[in-house]
Design a protein around this motif. Structure first.
Motif, PDB file in Angstrom:
ATOM      1  N   PRO A  51       0.551  -1.070   0.230  1.00  0.00           N
ATOM      2  CA  PRO A  51       0.019  -0.182   0.126  1.00  0.00           C
ATOM      3  C   PRO A  51       0.917   1.252   0.009  1.00  0.00           C
ATOM      4  O   PRO A  51      -0.174   2.118  -0.452  1.00  0.00           O
ATOM      5  N   ASP A  55      -1.128   2.989   4.355  1.00  0.00           N
ATOM      6  CA  ASP A  55      -2.080   3.235   2.629  1.00  0.00           C
ATOM      7  C   ASP A  55      -1.720   5.034   2.423  1.00  0.00           C
ATOM      8  O   ASP A  55      -1.717   5.301   1.414  1.00  0.00           O
ATOM      9  N   PHE A  74      -0.158  13.435   8.113  1.00  0.00           N
ATOM     10  CA  PHE A  74       0.760  12.320   8.495  1.00  0.00           C
ATOM     11  C   PHE A  74       0.878  12.255   6.688  1.00  0.00           C
ATOM     12  O   PHE A  74       2.458  11.583   6.871  1.00  0.00           O
ATOM     13  N   PHE A  96     -11.494   4.998   5.680  1.00  0.00           N
ATOM     14  CA  PHE A  96     -12.173   4.294   6.338  1.00  0.00           C
ATOM     15  C   PHE A  96     -14.162   3.975   6.876  1.00  0.00           C
ATOM     16  O   PHE A  96     -13.232   5.595   6.835  1.00  0.00           O
ATOM     17  N   PHE A 140      -5.902   8.659  13.652  1.00  0.00           N
ATOM     18  CA  PHE A 140      -5.051   8.587  14.737  1.00  0.00           C
ATOM     19  C   PHE A 140      -5.336   8.956  16.402  1.00  0.00           C
ATOM     20  O   PHE A 140      -4.905  10.120  16.021  1.00  0.00           O
ATOM     21  N   ARG A 148      -2.935  -0.035   9.061  1.00  0.00           N
ATOM     22  CA  ARG A 148      -3.433   0.055   7.381  1.00  0.00           C
ATOM     23  C   ARG A 148      -3.756   1.260   7.431  1.00  0.00           C
ATOM     24  O   ARG A 148      -3.501   1.576   5.751  1.00  0.00           O
ATOM     25  N   ALA A 149      -4.258   2.457   7.682  1.00  0.00           N
ATOM     26  CA  ALA A 149      -4.408   3.691   7.758  1.00  0.00           C
ATOM     27  C   ALA A 149      -2.964   4.499   7.358  1.00  0.00           C
ATOM     28  O   ALA A 149      -2.506   5.274   6.196  1.00  0.00           O
ATOM     29  N   ALA A 150      -2.024   3.788   7.950  1.00  0.00           N
ATOM     30  CA  ALA A 150      -0.862   5.004   7.910  1.00  0.00           C
ATOM     31  C   ALA A 150       0.439   4.068   7.189  1.00  0.00           C
ATOM     32  O   ALA A 150       0.834   5.211   5.942  1.00  0.00           O
TER      33      ALA A 150
END
Lengths: 365, 266
Positions: free
Chosen positions: A81, B174, A107, A90, A96, B170-172
């Motif tokens: 990814p 991504d 980020f 999501f 975070f 997962r977000a990180a």
């Protein structure tokens, strides 16, 4: 106009989740789809249809068992990814919790090792875009659900991805907020010009926001088209049923011209119906008519279909007439209510049904 | 009227509760009080004095043992916490599989096996190692402490990881974070309160240990608890009470500090 470039091009993609022993789950079954640049593309289907799996394959959280996925000219199917210029919003937002709103939004850029000044400027720009300038230094636990949703969007948009993936992002919001966010999302997509791939099981959401919709079921894409195509001309029974309401009747093909067929219904009435693309069905077929594409009349003389009115249900904006056709099939007619009372139709009386031009659609088997 | 069942309305509840509190706190209260006794017994009150605290402060053997305890505990706790963090990551990041429960039990061995058994086993092994290597320093005690501290560090870290949302990592990823940066920027900060709790717990458990220390230590390697145990075999003076009181204050301070830190950081 030259045809727009393909942002995502998936060819023959299958995804099998290995279960214990024989219980393998085929989440995607030979799916091919092209998503164009700058379009708002929706994957629509019930839970378990494979829409989220397809999204994850594009994001890189899962890898296809078979097939290729191209992002512009690059095959990304097997990239992790963090190497894909694609970002995700999501369902749970996944903000975070140990960072402020501003840090969350910055980020992605920070991870791309962008200079600090550039990151700060971009964060401010994103905050303006989602109208959250005042909340930059709040922790994400200190803002409301709707605000979290905006932060999640800003965070995913900040690195200017080539494609933005949205995994049922509105499902946690209440109805009013959801309507607002639908408009907001559409505005963001238009303003940023980024290709959006949106996953939802909510047909109304799909119809109101999308440029094109892919309807999915059991790991396959059944039909791809504009909201109007999908709604007015569903080509399969599942699509007709899943989106809106549908009256289904059986009949026999009497004659076909280019894309229209003459269908003789069981009752003997002959109607013209649109054929599915690239299909030449013969013999027995199922024909679909949307309830609001039919009109109910008191006289049976010149009506296409005849039957008996069983009941009427008042819905405020419109009224549903439940008709039992002469051959026994149920048929619903929807009529927009207006200020005039009109002539009342009493249950039990014989009525006629008129079909609008091109109202009927022949379904694939 | 239907009233919900409440244990507080059961007969004898108050009495039992009071007895439990007295048993828990009365001996400690007495101990603390007699630490300030001017006399030289732990049974007869002869007025307030700090003389036993002074005596303890001037007793080089006590200072020596205390410093040794304070050397072993942080090092052992650090090793145990590092090992426990890795173990917790490895055992929570997978789908449950047969044998996982066994693995938990395996990691938590010190909680299952009687301490005295471990102590004897370590004594036997280490005395052999001492003969082979000739080394007889603090290393043995540190290793032994690190080993039995692992489950105390492991449990809070695992608890923390189990409540953590994997979508965050997962977000990180991504958002272009490579695996190591995902760990540094997302996983580690979020599991930090668990790690801190694990470290504090391991630290206190190490500081407190008698049985294994008593068996593993070489001559002249008394820690504070084993020194105190040794002293109790002779005449008991309020000096022991004074040391215990300081020890108690220290433990309460460490636990309070942790509580404060973990409340600020969620």
């Amino acid at each position: 106009m030259p045809s727009p470039a393909a942002a995502i091009d998936a060819r023959g993609v299958s995804k099998v989740f290995r279960g214990d022993g024989s219980a393998d789950l085929k989440a995607l079954d030979d799916v091919s789809v092209t998503i164009r640049e700058n379009e708002f593309f929706t994957l629509l289907g019930p839970s378990g249809c494979g829409k989220t799996t397809l999204l994850r394959l594009i994001a890189g959280f899962e890898f296809p068992t078979e097939g290729t996925i191209r992002l512009y000219d690059q095959d990304i199917a097997l990239l992790p990814p963090y190497l894909r210029p694609v970002n995700t919003v999501f369902q749970s937002y996944a903000l975070f919790p140990h960072m402020t709103v501003g840090q969350n939004i910055g980020f992605g850029l920070e991870m791309q090792d962008k200079p600090k000044r550039e990151v700060a400027a971009r964060v401010d720009e994103m905050l303006r875009l989602v109208r959250m300038e005042d909340l930059k230094d709040r922790l994400t636990s200190q803002i409301s659900g709707g605000q979290q949703q905006r932060v999640a969007l800003a965070r995913a948009l900040a690195p200017a991805p080539k494609v933005l993936l949205l995994d049922e992002p509105l499902s946690a919001l209440d109805l009013k907020l959801r309507k607002e966010m639908q408009i907001e999302l559409k505005r963001l997509q238009t303003e940023t010009g980024i290709t959006f791939v949106f996953v939802t099981h909510d047909q109304e959401e799909a119809l109101t926001m999308s440029d094109r919709i892919a309807v999915m079921s059991k790991g396959r894409i059944l039909q791809v088209g504009t909201p109007r195509d999908i709604y007015d001309h569903p080509e399969q029974r599942f699509v007709a049923d899943f989106i809106g309401e549908a009256n289904l009747m059986t009949g026999e093909i009497a004659a076909t011209t280019a894309d229209v067929a003459q269908v003789r219904l069981v009752s003997g009435a002959a109607i013209s119906a649109t054929l599915p693309a690239e299909a030449r069905p013969t013999g027995k077929v199922t024909v679909m008519v949307r309830p609001e594409h039919a009109e109910i009349v008191a006289s049976t003389a010149s009506a296409t279909l005849t039957g008996t009115l069983e009941s009427t249900v008042y819905f405020g904006t419109d009224t549903h007439f439940n008709v039992r056709l002469a051959d026994g099939t149920a048929f619903v007619v929807r009529r927009q209510n207006d200020r005039k009372e009109g002539r009342q139709l009493d249950p039990g009386t014989p009525v006629g049904v008129l079909l609008a031009e091109r109202a009927a659609q022949v379904l694939r088997d | 009227m239907a009233r919900q069942f409440s244990v507080r309305h059961q007969r004898g509840f108050t009495t039992i509760a009071l007895i439990c509190f007295f048993l828990l706190y009365l001996p400690i209260a007495t101990l603390v009080v007699y630490a300030f006794n001017a006399g030289s017994t732990v049974g007869t009150w002869e007025g307030f004095s700090l003389r036993w605290f002074e005596a303890a402060w001037e007793n080089t053997r006590i200072i020596d043992a205390t410093l040794r305890s304070l050397t072993i505990a942080p090092i052992a706790a650090l090793i145990a916490t590092a090992a426990a963090t890795m173990a917790a990551l490895a055992t929570t990041r997978t789908a449950p599989y047969p044998g996982l429960t066994f693995k938990y039990a395996f990691i938590n061995q010190p909680l299952m096996v009687p301490e005295i058994v471990t102590a004897v086993a370590l004594l036997v092994v280490f005395s052999q190692v001492k003969v082979w290597t000739g080394y007889s320093g603090l290393g043995y005690l540190i290793m032994a402490h690190a080993a039995f501290c692992i489950p105390f560090a492991y449990l809070p870290i695992r608890a923390r990881l189990e409540t953590m949302d994997l979508t965050l990592e997962r977000a990180a990823a991504d958002l272009y974070a490579r695996p190591w940066r995902v760990f540094r920027r997302v996983t580690l900060p979020l599991m930090w309160p668990g790690i801190l709790a694990g470290f504090m717990l391991a630290f206190v458990v190490s500081l407190d240990d008698v049985v294994i220390t008593e068996f593993v230590k070489s001559a002249g390697q008394d820690t504070l608890p084993t020194y105190m145990l040794g002293q109790l075999r002779r005449a008991v003076t309020p000096e022991m009470n004074a040391i215990s009181t300081v020890f108690l204050a220290l433990s309460v301070a460490v636990v309070s500090l942790f509580f404060f830190l973990s409340r600020k950081k969620t």
